[in-house]
Design an enzyme around this catalytic site. Structure first.
Site: not given
Ligand SMILES: *Cc1c(COP(=O)(O)O)cnc(C)c1O
Length: 377
Positions: A133, A223, A266, A315
């Protein structure tokens, strides 16, 4: 002002979750992922709670999101990792936002911005260790390192991070996990040999799933995103002690008695099987209640679960309340922590065949976020 619907966000839950993740991360630093309006929970208040909970850094996808944090008075280090052509790099440097780069084109753009603004760019170089990616493929990695070192020698950039991202950390035991860790080791070794590593450079690869299951992936910093909001990164393994932060509620807008055989909403996908009371819930697909929830998802109203009856509209949608004495203005809980018998975000995600990330990030801008249990900072 009373609003038809609201998303209450428990900031104490976010602080609790971040503290728990920090503990799981051993001695590693924690960068809270607050992209997409803090996963739909509200950018600035949630970022403050994330920092109060023990994060030392924040991460966003786009520069614009980082600039919104600065405008909101957030001074912590912020990394933006998804930078496309013509993004406001000058403003990012002026606001001290750290940037990620994965190719020489972007390095060049960042260097030019650094020369224009007279600010040294703080860079995290991203390696593609197998997700295909973002990130620089390992074949091109030495070239990227060489170019970065030239720019560092010129004084326009500093290399402060080396990082990557997992494709399958939420699938425990997936063979790509070990392969990505090996590739990351290779990328780090190449950086070291080139002179781009060192004790001041932060190495990071772990998202929420890796933070809670892969101690070997912590490196210098983790992260997490989804787990901070109390949603399990690997639902099959349980909730890890996380507390869901968001509760989505609405107030019934209209109640009416209808005869047996009434086609509802609907396409008449729901027909009443007896005389009954219908309630109108003022949330629709424009607010992130997926049309796919029609006839599948449940809500809590008057102490009981009720199916979304008939098609979700833009809505509003309807619920069938039988003979229960509910009235206009009564509360309907779409999802929350689950303590009061309401569905959880996880349940909505399972019912709709998606992940919790998608449910919470799609709650629309018409729904105000009400932040509860603010800290004292
Ligand atoms: C979104 C993201 C995260 C966090 O991912 P989670 O699966 O929500 O913990 C960490 N690093 C990057 C590069 C991301 O895009």
């Amino acid at each position: 002002m009373a609003t038809p619907a609201q998303a209450r966000v428990d900031l104490a839950a976010i602080r609790h979750n971040v503290a728990l993740l920090k503990e799981r991360a051993g001695g590693a630093e924690l960068m809270g992922a607050v992209k997409a309006d803090a996963y739909g929970h509200g950018l600035v208040p949630c970022s403050e709670a994330v920092l109060e909970g023990g994060a030392t850094r924040l991460g966003t996808a786009f520069i614009r999101e980082a600039l919104a944090l600065r405008e909101g008075g957030v001074t912590a280090p912020i990394l933006s990792w998804l930078i496309t052509p013509d993004e406001p790099i000058d403003a990012a440097l002026e606001q001290g936002v750290e940037l990620s780069a994965a190719d020489e084109r972007l390095l060049g753009e960042i260097a030019a911005a650094a020369r224009r603004t007279g600010r040294t760019a703080k860079l995290h170089l991203e390696a593609d260790t197998g997700m295909s990616r973002g990130g620089c493929p390992l074949a091109a990695w030495p070239g990227l390192l060489a170019r970065a070192l030239e720019l560092r020698a010129e004084g326009v950039i500093e290399i402060i991070g080396l990082w990557s991202h997992f494709a399958c950390a939420d699938i425990p035991g997936h063979p790509s996990i070990e392969q990505q860790l090996e590739a990351f080791e290779t990328a780090l070794k190449l950086a070291e040999q080139a002179g781009a590593a060192g004790s001041h450079v932060i190495r990071h690869i772990a998202n929420s799933a890796a933070t809670v299951t892969l101690p070997g992936a912590r490196y210098d910093l983790v992260r997490p995103g989804i787990a901070m909001y109390g949603l399990s990164p690997i639902p099959e393994l349980g909730d890890f002690g996380l507390r869901p932060a968001m509760t989505l509620t609405a107030r019934i807008g209209l109640v009416k008695r209808v005869p047996e055989g009434s086609g509802v909403s609907y396409a008449h996908l729901y027909t009443t099987d007896r005389e009954t009371t219908l309630g109108l819930v003022p949330l629709g697909y424009a607010d992130g209640i997926l049309r796919h929830a029609t006839g599948r998802a449940e809500v809590l109203a008057g102490g009981r679960r009720r199916l979304v009856a008939g098609r979700v509209c833009m809505d509003q949608f309807m619920i069938d309340m039988g003979d229960d004495p509910l009235a206009a203005g009564d509360e309907v809980v779409l999802f929350g922590p689950g303590d009061g018998g309401e569905p959880t975000v996880q349940e909505w995600a399972d019912t709709l065949g998606t992940i919790t990330h998608e449910i919470v990030t799609r709650i629309g801008s018409r729904v105000p976020r009400i932040h509860e249990h603010k800290g004292s900072r």
